[in-house]
Design an enzyme around this catalytic site. Structure first.
Site, PDB file in Angstrom:
ATOM      1  CG  ASP A 181      -1.924   1.143   1.200  1.00  0.00           C
ATOM      2  OD1 ASP A 181      -3.002   0.947   0.625  1.00  0.00           O
ATOM      3  OD2 ASP A 181      -1.620   2.216   1.746  1.00  0.00           O
ATOM      4  CG  ASN A 189      -4.353  11.660  -5.075  1.00  0.00           C
ATOM      5  OD1 ASN A 189      -3.614  11.880  -6.029  1.00  0.00           O
ATOM      6  ND2 ASN A 189      -5.068  10.557  -4.970  1.00  0.00           N
ATOM      7  CG  HIS A 194      -7.055  13.674  -8.057  1.00  0.00           C
ATOM      8  ND1 HIS A 194      -7.202  12.554  -7.273  1.00  0.00           N
ATOM      9  CD2 HIS A 194      -7.807  14.647  -7.473  1.00  0.00           C
ATOM     10  CE1 HIS A 194      -8.021  12.823  -6.265  1.00  0.00           C
ATOM     11  NE2 HIS A 194      -8.398  14.093  -6.363  1.00  0.00           N
ATOM     12  CG  ASP A 198      -4.135   9.523 -12.037  1.00  0.00           C
ATOM     13  OD1 ASP A 198      -4.520   9.009 -10.967  1.00  0.00           O
ATOM     14  OD2 ASP A 198      -4.911  10.051 -12.863  1.00  0.00           O
ATOM     15  CD  GLU A 225      -4.534   4.287  -1.555  1.00  0.00           C
ATOM     16  OE1 GLU A 225      -4.777   4.581  -0.376  1.00  0.00           O
ATOM     17  OE2 GLU A 225      -5.355   4.467  -2.482  1.00  0.00           O
TER      18      GLU A 225
END
Length: 327
Positions: A181, A189, A194, A198, A225
């Site tokens: 994770d 974020n 974002h 990404d 994630e």
């Protein structure tokens, strides 16, 4: 008519494994095909199986008559392995009897050619099957690949993992699962946006995937994630070594994260294993890995929680801020 390119791959990107105990036969086949595809050759069925543990050819040219382990036996063993079961195999046989043809088809080949090999026939049959393989692989990417990260998706996991469990039980080998994770990803974020989020996930996924050394090891995106690494035929010591290396590799990317206590993107990981002598279901093993991941997150992040190692093998600590613990 042949289509030389499907997606990003062309025929020249394909590889063919030639399996034949006679050096002269291997040389002839390589000479006939080396202008079309990359050729690799081995001299026995056992060498072919060992080769496929570390490499995944797009097609295999398999001699039928070989000492110790013939082409039929070799093909049967390859078909039992989830990472090899879809590799097309063309038999090369000196017999053209109906009985031998039937046995070839029953063994799981996609085609066969008869010795002495006709150059034109061989080239065109190889091209035809490779073209089909390129199309199948491209379709698989549409179905099984996560578009953002390039990792496998849950559709792939649902299809692949049950077959892998059966293979592990049949061969009495351990199966290790590691859930990773990205630490503080929501904060990342919120701080960077974002698009950068990404990009971060793509970099992490590519880094992990590139660091996996065996074709049988798979990376799956199982959540936003959250990623799963599947390590067949890997005991707890081996899985810890792999997971430890992956955490350090991502740490070394040094992706800036000012909301993290480490100042960069890090991973937490939980490991669990299904051994040959336990009766745990794979769902239970996944739950164990998830619990160990939670323990890693709540005990400082940037670390792996695993089942206990044997006393003679301790997990290496790559850096002072990157600790590996047993749970």
């Amino acid at each position: 008519m042949y289509i030389d390119q499907v997606g990003d791959r062309t025929l020249t990107d394909c590889s063919v494994l030639i399996v034949d105990d006679q050096a002269s036969s291997r040389l002839i086949l390589e000479t006939l095909l080396d202008e079309t595809v990359a050729c690799f050759s081995v001299s026995s069925g056992r060498e072919a199986i060992e080769y496929c543990k570390h490499n995944k050819p797009d097609l295999i040219l398999m001699d039928v008559s070989m000492p110790e382990m013939d082409g039929h036996e070799t093909t049967a063993l390859l078909r039992q392995k989830p990472s090899c079961e879809h590799i097309p195999i063309i038999f090369v046989t000196s017999s053209s009897t109906e009985e031998e043809e039937s046995r070839c088809w029953d063994s799981g080949c996609v085609d066969f050619v008869v010795k002495p090999v006709n150059a034109c026939t061989l080239r065109n049959r190889v091209k035809s099957h490779l073209q089909h393989k390129l199309r199948s692989d491209f379709l698989e990417t549409l179905i099984y690949i996560d578009k953002l990260t390039g990792a496998y998706n849950r559709h792939y996991l649902d299809d692949y993992l049950p077959r892998l469990v059966k293979d592990s039980e049949r061969n009495a080998t351990p199966l290790s699962l590691v859930i990773f994770d990205v630490d503080h990803f929501k904060l990342f974020n919120d701080m960077y946006g974002h698009l950068d989020g990404d990009s971060c996930l793509w970099k992490v996924s590519k880094t992990i995937n590139d660091a996996l050394l065996r074709p049988m090891d798979k990376l799956v995106r199982i959540g936003g994630e959250e990623f799963l690494v599947i390590l067949p035929n890997t005991d707890v010591e081996g899985a810890v070594a792999v997971a430890e290396r992956l955490l350090q590799t991502v740490y070394n990317l040094n992706i800036l994260h000012n909301s993290s206590e480490y100042g960069r993107i890090t991973l937490s990981a939980g490991l669990a294993i299904k051994t040959a002598n336990d009766d745990k279901t794979i769902d239970y093993v996944m739950l164990e890995a998830d619990k160990n991941l939670y323990a890693a997150k709540t005990s400082g992040r940037n670390r792996l929680i695993s089942p206990p190692l044997t006393p003679t093998k301790k997990a290496k600590i790559p850096s002072p801020s990157h600790t590996i613990k047993s749970f």
